[in-house]
Scaffold this active site. Structure first.
Site, mmCIF file in Angstrom:
data_model
loop_
_atom_site.group_PDB
_atom_site.id
_atom_site.type_symbol
_atom_site.label_atom_id
_atom_site.label_comp_id
_atom_site.label_asym_id
_atom_site.label_seq_id
_atom_site.Cartn_x
_atom_site.Cartn_y
_atom_site.Cartn_z
ATOM 1 N N GLY A 165 8.021 9.134 1.698
ATOM 2 C CA GLY A 165 8.411 7.750 1.516
ATOM 3 C C GLY A 165 7.223 6.889 1.144
ATOM 4 N N GLU B 212 5.417 -6.219 -6.934
ATOM 5 C CA GLU B 212 6.688 -5.706 -6.411
ATOM 6 C C GLU B 212 6.992 -6.337 -5.066
ATOM 7 O OE1 GLU B 212 8.825 -1.528 -4.979
ATOM 8 O OE2 GLU B 212 6.816 -1.481 -5.854
#
Length: 382
Positions: free
Chosen positions: A134, A245
């Site tokens: 992740g 982001e």
């Protein structure tokens, strides 16, 4: 709150986005939620409206305006309409993928991809996360081994936003598996390349209209001409672009919290219990006072960060602070608003139900709250 961040051109752009939402989003959003993705036509309509690639130079079909405030307006308006799924999908296209193409793309690559990027004919995604990896990007197991004039790509990615619709995917892969972070490169994989397959369209607790999928790469021969930037420099590129982001996620978080507050205030002014309006109870007033204060503080910090991004001074640490704080605020605010709605807050006929579900993932994607705190803590010398 009077925001001095935006000027008349941004306000005109906001009006256009609101009309777009009213005409092309609101009539269809419930269906998209049930189907698990938006109509592909929406991307083309967004392109025709000038909402895609605002930062892309005019010669490639874009808006020629690198001012991030236009990007912020777009995702804010989707979030305020209760369409956080669209904020995520379009935000990823404009805020996450665009910088890689603009900063790393060769002239040939830009002319090949950017016109479609801006028109909505070419939907993009970025494939970082893997089933076993992740937030730790250094641990990616997807490999891209050079073989002549191509890279042979193998691996599986998951939780990929725009995964089903995407025509161009920026894939994070190890071109030198023995080199750790220094062996990571970015490859642009195009729809139709043999061995590139879509896995499941993933069913999620929230953000249900967001197109999220697994992507599988089996001996995909990606032309060396599709390498973005330099081989082995991918990790550095990722770290450089992550602040934008995270800023984009924060924009959605604050706008969604404001929307939830507004819906709930309206509800509590009208709804009665024990002979008086729900909003008139002291507990309700205190909750609204807390939310209003926290949202305004977050908005001030967010607007400062947007200015810093435009000036090129937003640091990864400040972006981490912004991301974890605003997304936790979003989660906390929507939960409080569900409570103030009572049982109706759990019913899908009220927008707060969807907003509550959609909020939860924002403290996870783009880097978990815990990873954000780790970044900040290390910067403090701990």
């Amino acid at each position: 709150m009077d925001r001095t961040l935006f000027e008349s051109d941004h306000n005109d752009f906001r009006d256009a986005v609101r009309q777009f939402v009213k005409r092309h989003v609101e009539p269809h959003y419930d269906r998209w939620e049930s189907e698990g993705l938006v109509d592909r036509k929406l991307w083309q309509l967004a392109g025709e409206s000038g909402f895609l690639g605002t930062a892309v130079p005019v010669e490639y079909g874009g808006g020629g305006e690198p001012d991030y405030r236009y990007n912020a307006v777009l995702v804010e308006e989707f979030a305020r309409a209760g369409a956080a799924s669209l904020s995520s999908g379009f935000g990823l296209h404009n805020d996450v993928v665009a910088p890689y193409l603009l900063e790393l793309g060769t002239e040939e690559q830009k002319r090949r991809w950017l016109p479609g990027f801006c028109s909505g004919e070419l939907v993009t995604a970025i494939a970082m996360t893997e089933p076993g990896t992740g937030s730790d990007l250094k641990a990616v197991r997807t490999t891209a081994i050079r073989d002549g004039d191509a890279y042979v790509l193998n691996g599986t990615k998951t939780f990929i936003t725009n995964g089903i619709h995407s025509d161009l995917v920026v894939v994070v892969a190890k071109t030198d598996p023995a080199a750790g972070a220094r062996g990571i490169s970015l490859l642009a994989v195009e729809r139709g390349m043999p061995g590139f397959e879509r896995g499941r369209k993933l069913a999620k607790a929230g953000m249900r209209a967001q197109d999220t999928a697994e992507l599988v790469f089996t001996d995909v021969r990606v032309p060396a001409a599709n390498l973005l930037g330099e081989e082995g420099q991918g990790f550095g590129y990722l770290m450089r672009n992550l602040p934008q982001e995270r800023l984009s996620i924060a924009v959605v978080a604050v706008a969604a919290a404001q929307a939830a507050f507004g819906w709930t205030a309206e509800y509590c002014r009208d709804r009665q219990a024990f002979g008086q309006r729900i909003g008139s109870f002291q507990n309700s007033r205190f909750k609204f006072a807390e939310m209003a204060t926290e949202i305004e503080i977050a908005q001030v910090y967010l607007d400062r960060a947007i200015r810093e991004l435009n000036a090129g001074t937003l640091t990864p640490v400040d972006a981490a602070k912004l991301k974890w704080w605003t997304t936790e605020l979003m989660k906390r605010t929507t939960d409080t608003c569900v409570q103030l709605h009572g049982g109706y807050g759990y019913m899908d006929e009220y927008p707060i139900s969807r907003a509550w579900r959609d909020a939860r993932v924002h403290t996870i994607f783009g880097g978990t709250t815990e990873i954000m705190k780790e970044i900040i803590g290390r910067d403090l010398g701990f």
